[in-house]
Scaffold this motif. Structure first.
Motif, PDB file in Angstrom:
ATOM      1  N   ARG A 103      46.936  50.139  50.811  1.00  0.00           N
ATOM      2  CA  ARG A 103      47.511  50.275  49.469  1.00  0.00           C
ATOM      3  C   ARG A 103      46.504  50.857  48.485  1.00  0.00           C
ATOM      4  NH1 ARG A 103      51.428  45.135  48.138  1.00  0.00           N
ATOM      5  NH2 ARG A 103      52.723  45.306  49.995  1.00  0.00           N
ATOM      6  N   MET A 104      45.266  50.447  48.591  1.00  0.00           N
ATOM      7  CA  MET A 104      44.239  50.985  47.707  1.00  0.00           C
ATOM      8  C   MET A 104      44.032  52.476  47.952  1.00  0.00           C
ATOM      9  SD  MET A 104      41.386  47.977  47.434  1.00  0.00           S
ATOM     10  CE  MET A 104      40.327  48.935  46.384  1.00  0.00           C
ATOM     11  N   MET A 105      44.058  52.896  49.199  1.00  0.00           N
ATOM     12  CA  MET A 105      43.893  54.313  49.511  1.00  0.00           C
ATOM     13  C   MET A 105      45.059  55.127  48.963  1.00  0.00           C
ATOM     14  SD  MET A 105      40.992  54.587  50.876  1.00  0.00           S
ATOM     15  CE  MET A 105      40.994  56.225  51.567  1.00  0.00           C
ATOM     16  N   GLN A 106      46.276  54.580  49.031  1.00  0.00           N
ATOM     17  CA  GLN A 106      47.430  55.276  48.466  1.00  0.00           C
ATOM     18  C   GLN A 106      47.303  55.387  46.949  1.00  0.00           C
ATOM     19  OE1 GLN A 106      50.764  53.010  49.795  1.00  0.00           O
ATOM     20  NE2 GLN A 106      50.744  53.863  51.864  1.00  0.00           N
ATOM     21  N   ASN A 107      46.833  54.325  46.299  1.00  0.00           N
ATOM     22  CA  ASN A 107      46.702  54.334  44.850  1.00  0.00           C
ATOM     23  C   ASN A 107      45.538  55.199  44.383  1.00  0.00           C
ATOM     24  OD1 ASN A 107      48.917  52.712  44.339  1.00  0.00           O
ATOM     25  ND2 ASN A 107      47.741  50.840  44.540  1.00  0.00           N
ATOM     26  N   LEU A 108      44.521  55.358  45.211  1.00  0.00           N
ATOM     27  CA  LEU A 108      43.413  56.223  44.829  1.00  0.00           C
ATOM     28  C   LEU A 108      43.864  57.671  44.707  1.00  0.00           C
ATOM     29  CD1 LEU A 108      40.331  54.880  46.811  1.00  0.00           C
ATOM     30  CD2 LEU A 108      40.665  54.923  44.350  1.00  0.00           C
ATOM     31  N   GLN A 109      44.833  58.069  45.500  1.00  0.00           N
ATOM     32  CA  GLN A 109      45.346  59.430  45.407  1.00  0.00           C
ATOM     33  C   GLN A 109      46.010  59.654  44.055  1.00  0.00           C
ATOM     34  OE1 GLN A 109      47.866  59.792  48.806  1.00  0.00           O
ATOM     35  NE2 GLN A 109      46.162  59.955  50.242  1.00  0.00           N
ATOM     36  N   ALA A 110      46.611  58.623  43.489  1.00  0.00           N
ATOM     37  CA  ALA A 110      47.251  58.751  42.174  1.00  0.00           C
ATOM     38  C   ALA A 110      46.228  58.717  41.050  1.00  0.00           C
ATOM     39  CB  ALA A 110      48.264  57.630  41.983  1.00  0.00           C
ATOM     40  N   MET A 111      44.980  58.369  41.358  1.00  0.00           N
ATOM     41  CA  MET A 111      43.954  58.290  40.328  1.00  0.00           C
ATOM     42  C   MET A 111      43.198  59.605  40.148  1.00  0.00           C
ATOM     43  SD  MET A 111      44.233  55.306  39.081  1.00  0.00           S
ATOM     44  CE  MET A 111      42.726  55.007  38.189  1.00  0.00           C
ATOM     45  N   GLU A 112      43.610  60.658  40.808  1.00  0.00           N
ATOM     46  CA  GLU A 112      42.969  61.951  40.626  1.00  0.00           C
ATOM     47  C   GLU A 112      43.241  62.432  39.203  1.00  0.00           C
ATOM     48  OE1 GLU A 112      44.378  64.532  43.677  1.00  0.00           O
ATOM     49  OE2 GLU A 112      43.496  63.332  45.280  1.00  0.00           O
TER      50      GLU A 112
END
Length: 85
Positions: free
Chosen positions: A37-46
């Motif tokens: 889940r953190m890896m998926q959310n990191l993509q949205a933090m670009e």
């Protein structure tokens, strides 16, 4: 009288001796889920994604707030008139 007992064992041995359940598999599964889940959310933090997500909403909100303030200012200055200039 004072009696002291020192026990030298690993946490796993103590858990087994006390009859506690082994929660290591559940912890590993939960950690894997949190990591994915953190890896998926990191993509949205670009930066580009944040810019696209936040800017349109904030600009529209600012424009709506500005229109509201101008309409209230025109009403109070015009004596209740709702004419737009």
């Amino acid at each position: 009288m004072k009696i002291t007992v020192d026990v030298d064992c690993t946490p796993e041995e103590a858990r087994t001796f006390l009859g506690l359940p082994d929660v290591k598999p559940m912890q590993d599964a939960m950690l894997q889920e949190i990591q994915s889940r953190m890896m998926q959310n990191l993509q949205a933090m670009e930066p580009e994604a944040l810019y696209r997500t936040w800017l349109p909403a904030s600009v529209q909100g600012f424009e709506q707030m500005q229109k509201f303030f101008w309409s209230q200012l025109n009403r109070s200055a015009g004596g209740g008139s709702t004419s737009d200039k």
